[in-house]
Design a protein around this motif. Structure first.
Motif, PDB file in Angstrom:
ATOM      1  N   LEU A  48       0.825  -1.214   0.000  1.00 14.03           N
ATOM      2  CA  LEU A  48       0.000   0.000   0.000  1.00 14.03           C
ATOM      3  C   LEU A  48       0.861   1.267   0.000  1.00 14.03           C
ATOM      4  O   LEU A  48       0.506   2.266  -0.642  1.00 14.03           O
ATOM      5  CB  LEU A  48      -0.948  -0.005   1.199  1.00 14.03           C
ATOM      6  CG  LEU A  48      -2.064  -1.044   1.151  1.00 14.03           C
ATOM      7  CD1 LEU A  48      -2.843  -1.061   2.463  1.00 14.03           C
ATOM      8  CD2 LEU A  48      -2.990  -0.757  -0.013  1.00 14.03           C
ATOM      9  N   GLY A  49       1.991   1.245   0.687  1.00 13.28           N
ATOM     10  CA  GLY A  49       2.903   2.387   0.663  1.00 13.28           C
ATOM     11  C   GLY A  49       3.468   2.625  -0.724  1.00 13.28           C
ATOM     12  O   GLY A  49       3.585   3.769  -1.180  1.00 13.28           O
ATOM     13  N   ALA A  50       3.827   1.552  -1.421  1.00 14.17           N
ATOM     14  CA  ALA A  50       4.346   1.681  -2.784  1.00 14.17           C
ATOM     15  C   ALA A  50       3.273   2.216  -3.731  1.00 14.17           C
ATOM     16  O   ALA A  50       3.555   3.080  -4.570  1.00 14.17           O
ATOM     17  CB  ALA A  50       4.860   0.328  -3.275  1.00 14.17           C
ATOM     18  N   VAL A  51       2.050   1.729  -3.597  1.00 13.08           N
ATOM     19  CA  VAL A  51       0.946   2.211  -4.437  1.00 13.08           C
ATOM     20  C   VAL A  51       0.676   3.691  -4.156  1.00 13.08           C
ATOM     21  O   VAL A  51       0.502   4.493  -5.084  1.00 13.08           O
ATOM     22  CB  VAL A  51      -0.330   1.360  -4.202  1.00 13.08           C
ATOM     23  CG1 VAL A  51      -1.547   1.999  -4.843  1.00 13.08           C
ATOM     24  CG2 VAL A  51      -0.118  -0.048  -4.709  1.00 13.08           C
ATOM     25  N   PHE A  52       0.687   4.070  -2.901  1.00  8.17           N
ATOM     26  CA  PHE A  52       0.448   5.466  -2.530  1.00  8.17           C
ATOM     27  C   PHE A  52       1.540   6.370  -3.099  1.00  8.17           C
ATOM     28  O   PHE A  52       1.250   7.412  -3.705  1.00  8.17           O
ATOM     29  CB  PHE A  52       0.390   5.588  -1.002  1.00  8.17           C
ATOM     30  CG  PHE A  52       0.187   6.982  -0.511  1.00  8.17           C
ATOM     31  CD1 PHE A  52      -1.047   7.601  -0.613  1.00  8.17           C
ATOM     32  CD2 PHE A  52       1.239   7.685   0.063  1.00  8.17           C
ATOM     33  CE1 PHE A  52      -1.233   8.891  -0.154  1.00  8.17           C
ATOM     34  CE2 PHE A  52       1.061   8.975   0.522  1.00  8.17           C
ATOM     35  CZ  PHE A  52      -0.179   9.577   0.411  1.00  8.17           C
ATOM     36  N   SER A  53       2.797   5.992  -2.922  1.00  4.65           N
ATOM     37  CA  SER A  53       3.907   6.799  -3.425  1.00  4.65           C
ATOM     38  C   SER A  53       3.873   6.909  -4.943  1.00  4.65           C
ATOM     39  O   SER A  53       4.111   7.984  -5.500  1.00  4.65           O
ATOM     40  CB  SER A  53       5.248   6.202  -2.985  1.00  4.65           C
ATOM     41  OG  SER A  53       5.348   6.205  -1.588  1.00  4.65           O
ATOM     42  N   THR A  54       3.589   5.806  -5.612  1.00  6.83           N
ATOM     43  CA  THR A  54       3.494   5.821  -7.069  1.00  6.83           C
ATOM     44  C   THR A  54       2.360   6.743  -7.512  1.00  6.83           C
ATOM     45  O   THR A  54       2.514   7.506  -8.477  1.00  6.83           O
ATOM     46  CB  THR A  54       3.255   4.396  -7.616  1.00  6.83           C
ATOM     47  OG1 THR A  54       4.312   3.561  -7.155  1.00  6.83           O
ATOM     48  CG2 THR A  54       3.203   4.373  -9.120  1.00  6.83           C
ATOM     49  N   GLY A  55       1.245   6.703  -6.818  1.00 11.07           N
ATOM     50  CA  GLY A  55       0.127   7.590  -7.150  1.00 11.07           C
ATOM     51  C   GLY A  55       0.477   9.058  -6.987  1.00 11.07           C
ATOM     52  O   GLY A  55       0.106   9.892  -7.816  1.00 11.07           O
ATOM     53  N   ILE A  56       1.211   9.377  -5.950  1.00  8.72           N
ATOM     54  CA  ILE A  56       1.621  10.767  -5.745  1.00  8.72           C
ATOM     55  C   ILE A  56       2.571  11.217  -6.854  1.00  8.72           C
ATOM     56  O   ILE A  56       2.428  12.304  -7.410  1.00  8.72           O
ATOM     57  CB  ILE A  56       2.274  10.940  -4.362  1.00  8.72           C
ATOM     58  CG1 ILE A  56       1.204  10.840  -3.276  1.00  8.72           C
ATOM     59  CG2 ILE A  56       3.004  12.267  -4.259  1.00  8.72           C
ATOM     60  CD1 ILE A  56       1.750  10.923  -1.887  1.00  8.72           C
ATOM     61  N   ILE A  57       3.545  10.380  -7.178  1.00  5.43           N
ATOM     62  CA  ILE A  57       4.517  10.753  -8.215  1.00  5.43           C
ATOM     63  C   ILE A  57       3.827  10.907  -9.576  1.00  5.43           C
ATOM     64  O   ILE A  57       4.068  11.872 -10.304  1.00  5.43           O
ATOM     65  CB  ILE A  57       5.653   9.708  -8.276  1.00  5.43           C
ATOM     66  CG1 ILE A  57       6.503   9.822  -7.019  1.00  5.43           C
ATOM     67  CG2 ILE A  57       6.508   9.905  -9.529  1.00  5.43           C
ATOM     68  CD1 ILE A  57       7.509   8.708  -6.831  1.00  5.43           C
ATOM     69  N   ARG A  58       2.956   9.978  -9.905  1.00  5.04           N
ATOM     70  CA  ARG A  58       2.237  10.070 -11.190  1.00  5.04           C
ATOM     71  C   ARG A  58       1.281  11.263 -11.195  1.00  5.04           C
ATOM     72  O   ARG A  58       1.083  11.890 -12.234  1.00  5.04           O
ATOM     73  CB  ARG A  58       1.478   8.783 -11.473  1.00  5.04           C
ATOM     74  CG  ARG A  58       2.390   7.653 -11.858  1.00  5.04           C
ATOM     75  CD  ARG A  58       1.621   6.432 -12.258  1.00  5.04           C
ATOM     76  NE  ARG A  58       2.547   5.356 -12.609  1.00  5.04           N
ATOM     77  CZ  ARG A  58       2.189   4.117 -12.746  1.00  5.04           C
ATOM     78  NH1 ARG A  58       0.936   3.764 -12.577  1.00  5.04           N
ATOM     79  NH2 ARG A  58       3.097   3.204 -13.042  1.00  5.04           N
ATOM     80  N   GLY A  59       0.698  11.556 -10.067  1.00  7.58           N
ATOM     81  CA  GLY A  59      -0.197  12.706  -9.989  1.00  7.58           C
ATOM     82  C   GLY A  59       0.524  14.034 -10.197  1.00  7.58           C
ATOM     83  O   GLY A  59      -0.013  14.958 -10.774  1.00  7.58           O
ATOM     84  N   GLN A  60       1.765  14.122  -9.745  1.00  2.27           N
ATOM     85  CA  GLN A  60       2.542  15.349  -9.920  1.00  2.27           C
ATOM     86  C   GLN A  60       2.970  15.548 -11.364  1.00  2.27           C
ATOM     87  O   GLN A  60       3.112  16.673 -11.824  1.00  2.27           O
ATOM     88  CB  GLN A  60       3.782  15.331  -9.020  1.00  2.27           C
ATOM     89  CG  GLN A  60       3.439  15.496  -7.568  1.00  2.27           C
ATOM     90  CD  GLN A  60       4.672  15.418  -6.686  1.00  2.27           C
ATOM     91  OE1 GLN A  60       5.716  14.931  -7.083  1.00  2.27           O
ATOM     92  NE2 GLN A  60       4.536  15.908  -5.469  1.00  2.27           N
ATOM     93  N   THR A  61       3.194  14.468 -12.091  1.00  2.00           N
ATOM     94  CA  THR A  61       3.641  14.601 -13.483  1.00  2.00           C
ATOM     95  C   THR A  61       2.497  14.914 -14.436  1.00  2.00           C
ATOM     96  O   THR A  61       2.732  15.313 -15.571  1.00  2.00           O
ATOM     97  CB  THR A  61       4.345  13.301 -13.958  1.00  2.00           C
ATOM     98  OG1 THR A  61       3.443  12.219 -13.832  1.00  2.00           O
ATOM     99  CG2 THR A  61       5.596  13.036 -13.144  1.00  2.00           C
TER     100      THR A  61
END
Length: 134
Positions: free
Chosen positions: A119-132
C-alpha cells in the motif's frame, strides 16, 4: 483545536518573550520569524512529548523554503521543550499503556508488514504520477 493548538501558541509567545528579552540585554538582533517557527515547534513537541513531531511540524506547516536558515533554532527549542516537559510531567504514554499485550501470530505480523509495504508503494506511485500530470 485540541490540546496542541493552545500549546503551540503558548510556545511561540514564551519563545518570543525570551528572544526579545535576550535581545534587550545583549543587543544581538534575532529574526523574530525564526522565533515564531521555533516556539511553535517547541510547543507541539511539548504537547505530545515527541521532539521529532516538532521538527516535522516546523518543516511542513510553518515554513516554505525557509527551514535551512533556522534549523538550529528549531532543534534547540524542541530539545529544551522536550526536556522541560519530561522534567515537569515525567514520562507518560499519550494513548495509555497495555498491561499485557495479546499474542499475535507471526503470520498476522507478516501479512500486515507486506500489506503496508504494498500500500505504501501504491500510494507513493500515485503521488509521483499525480505530480507529473499537471
Amino acid at each position: 483545536m485540541g490540546r496542541e493548538g493552545p500549546t503551540v501558541h503558548v510556545g511561540v509567545c514564551v519563545f518570543l518573550i525570551i528572544l526579545i528579552g535576550f535581545r534587550r540585554l545583549s543587543g544581538i538582533s534575532f529574526d523574530l520569524r525564526s522565533g515564531v517557527v521555533a516556539g511553535g515547534a517547541a510547543g507541539l513537541a511539548a504537547a505530545f512529548n515527541t521532539p521529532l513531531a516538532g521538527v516535522t511540524f516546523a518543516i511542513e506547516e510553518l515554513t516554505v523554503d525557509y527551514f535551512a536558515g533556522i534549523k538550529d533554532y528549531v532543534v534547540m527549542a524542541i530539545i529544551i521543550a522536550a526536556l522541560s516537559a519530561k522534567t515537569l510531567t515525567g514520562e507518560y504514554g499519550y494513548f495509555g499503556r497495555l498491561i499485557e499485550p495479546p499474542d499475535v501470530p507471526w503470520f498476522t505480523t507478516l501479512l500486515i508488514g507486506i500489506s503496508g509495504g504494498v500500500l505504501g508503494a501504491v500510494f507513493s506511485t500515485g503521488i509521483i504520477r499525480g505530480q507529473t500530470r499537471r
